[in-house]
Design a protein around this motif. Structure first.
Motif, PDB file in Angstrom:
ATOM      1  N   TRP A  46     -37.402  19.816   1.240  1.00 15.36           N
ATOM      2  CA  TRP A  46     -37.079  20.262  -0.107  1.00 15.36           C
ATOM      3  C   TRP A  46     -37.421  19.150  -1.071  1.00 15.36           C
ATOM      4  O   TRP A  46     -37.206  17.981  -0.770  1.00 15.36           O
ATOM      5  CB  TRP A  46     -35.583  20.503  -0.254  1.00 15.36           C
ATOM      6  CG  TRP A  46     -34.993  21.644   0.474  1.00 15.36           C
ATOM      7  CD1 TRP A  46     -34.976  22.942   0.072  1.00 15.36           C
ATOM      8  CD2 TRP A  46     -34.275  21.597   1.710  1.00 15.36           C
ATOM      9  NE1 TRP A  46     -34.305  23.709   0.992  1.00 15.36           N
ATOM     10  CE2 TRP A  46     -33.857  22.905   2.014  1.00 15.36           C
ATOM     11  CE3 TRP A  46     -33.948  20.574   2.601  1.00 15.36           C
ATOM     12  CZ2 TRP A  46     -33.127  23.221   3.144  1.00 15.36           C
ATOM     13  CZ3 TRP A  46     -33.226  20.888   3.726  1.00 15.36           C
ATOM     14  CH2 TRP A  46     -32.830  22.192   3.992  1.00 15.36           C
ATOM     15  N   VAL A  47     -37.886  19.497  -2.254  1.00 18.80           N
ATOM     16  CA  VAL A  47     -38.104  18.489  -3.290  1.00 18.80           C
ATOM     17  C   VAL A  47     -36.747  18.066  -3.836  1.00 18.80           C
ATOM     18  O   VAL A  47     -35.909  18.895  -4.182  1.00 18.80           O
ATOM     19  CB  VAL A  47     -39.006  19.027  -4.424  1.00 18.80           C
ATOM     20  CG1 VAL A  47     -39.085  18.025  -5.569  1.00 18.80           C
ATOM     21  CG2 VAL A  47     -40.396  19.327  -3.884  1.00 18.80           C
ATOM     22  N   LYS A  48     -36.531  16.763  -3.857  1.00 20.61           N
ATOM     23  CA  LYS A  48     -35.274  16.197  -4.356  1.00 20.61           C
ATOM     24  C   LYS A  48     -35.431  15.697  -5.793  1.00 20.61           C
ATOM     25  O   LYS A  48     -34.523  15.793  -6.597  1.00 20.61           O
ATOM     26  CB  LYS A  48     -34.842  15.039  -3.452  1.00 20.61           C
ATOM     27  CG  LYS A  48     -33.567  14.356  -3.877  1.00 20.61           C
ATOM     28  CD  LYS A  48     -33.206  13.244  -2.914  1.00 20.61           C
ATOM     29  CE  LYS A  48     -31.891  12.584  -3.310  1.00 20.61           C
ATOM     30  NZ  LYS A  48     -31.530  11.549  -2.341  1.00 20.61           N
ATOM     31  N   TYR A  49     -36.597  15.136  -6.088  1.00 19.88           N
ATOM     32  CA  TYR A  49     -36.833  14.549  -7.397  1.00 19.88           C
ATOM     33  C   TYR A  49     -38.289  14.743  -7.762  1.00 19.88           C
ATOM     34  O   TYR A  49     -39.173  14.637  -6.915  1.00 19.88           O
ATOM     35  CB  TYR A  49     -36.478  13.061  -7.387  1.00 19.88           C
ATOM     36  CG  TYR A  49     -36.763  12.386  -8.701  1.00 19.88           C
ATOM     37  CD1 TYR A  49     -35.888  12.539  -9.776  1.00 19.88           C
ATOM     38  CD2 TYR A  49     -37.906  11.628  -8.876  1.00 19.88           C
ATOM     39  CE1 TYR A  49     -36.159  11.942 -11.003  1.00 19.88           C
ATOM     40  CE2 TYR A  49     -38.180  11.031 -10.094  1.00 19.88           C
ATOM     41  CZ  TYR A  49     -37.302  11.196 -11.152  1.00 19.88           C
ATOM     42  OH  TYR A  49     -37.571  10.620 -12.361  1.00 19.88           O
ATOM     43  N   PHE A  50     -38.531  15.006  -9.019  1.00 19.30           N
ATOM     44  CA  PHE A  50     -39.887  15.214  -9.531  1.00 19.30           C
ATOM     45  C   PHE A  50     -40.106  14.186 -10.622  1.00 19.30           C
ATOM     46  O   PHE A  50     -39.309  14.091 -11.558  1.00 19.30           O
ATOM     47  CB  PHE A  50     -39.975  16.646 -10.095  1.00 19.30           C
ATOM     48  CG  PHE A  50     -41.352  17.089 -10.428  1.00 19.30           C
ATOM     49  CD1 PHE A  50     -41.832  16.958 -11.714  1.00 19.30           C
ATOM     50  CD2 PHE A  50     -42.160  17.651  -9.467  1.00 19.30           C
ATOM     51  CE1 PHE A  50     -43.103  17.388 -12.041  1.00 19.30           C
ATOM     52  CE2 PHE A  50     -43.427  18.087  -9.782  1.00 19.30           C
ATOM     53  CZ  PHE A  50     -43.908  17.949 -11.067  1.00 19.30           C
ATOM     54  N   GLY A  51     -41.177  13.382 -10.526  1.00 20.06           N
ATOM     55  CA  GLY A  51     -41.425  12.310 -11.491  1.00 20.06           C
ATOM     56  C   GLY A  51     -41.697  12.806 -12.894  1.00 20.06           C
ATOM     57  O   GLY A  51     -41.953  13.987 -13.127  1.00 20.06           O
TER      58      GLY A  51
END
Length: 161
Positions: A46-51
């Protein structure tokens, strides 16, 4: 709050590439994706953080973090996926070790969403968008069915060479 404001802006106001749209889908909906990278590494998570999108004309090198469930690689010749690390099993072992002697009933209330966050507290992998070769939604049952029916190319033998 800042997270909700940022999320709204990312989802509705900024132009996104196909990869970015899938990354945002994983981030906001806690969907598992399979990420195939340039170096043949493969991650399920799962994506946790997106820049931050700093340069709107060239945002393919932005980083993002995932909560991994599995990782592995693509075979260099056949390009089949082989998983080598099962983070959810490691997480379960760590959780059992931490929880030994503590039985407050909270371990039974783990949902898919909370499980992702709990695993993410132990494991997080940062990747760059520019290194993504492909992304696909990942559903474990479909993956198992696919692997059962996968036809592997036969390796050339010395006799046929």
């Amino acid at each position: 709050n800042d997270y909700l404001t940022r999320s709204f802006i990312l989802e509705t106001m900024l132009p996104t590439s196909t990869h970015q749209a899938l990354l945002l889908d994983s981030l906001f909906n806690k969907r598992l994706y399979m990420f195939s990278m340039e170096d043949r590494k493969v991650y399920i998570g799962w994506v946790k953080y997106f820049g931050n999108l700093q340069d709107h004309d060239s945002n393919n090198d932005e980083g993002f973090s995932i909560i991994p469930i599995y990782s592995g690689f693509r075979d260099k010749d056949q390009l089949t996926v082989e998983f080598t690390t099962f983070y959810d099993k490691v997480y379960d072992a760590v959780k059992k070790g931490r929880a030994s002697g503590i039985d407050d009933g909270t371990e039974d209330r783990c949902t898919a969403s909370s499980r992702a966050d709990e695993i993410g507290s132990l494991f997080s992998i940062s990747l760059l968008q520019k290194n993504i070769v492909s992304m696909t939604f990942f559903e474990g049952d479909y993956w198992q069915e696919f692997k059962k029916n996968e036809v592997r190319p036969e390796k050339a033998t010395a006799a046929s060479a």
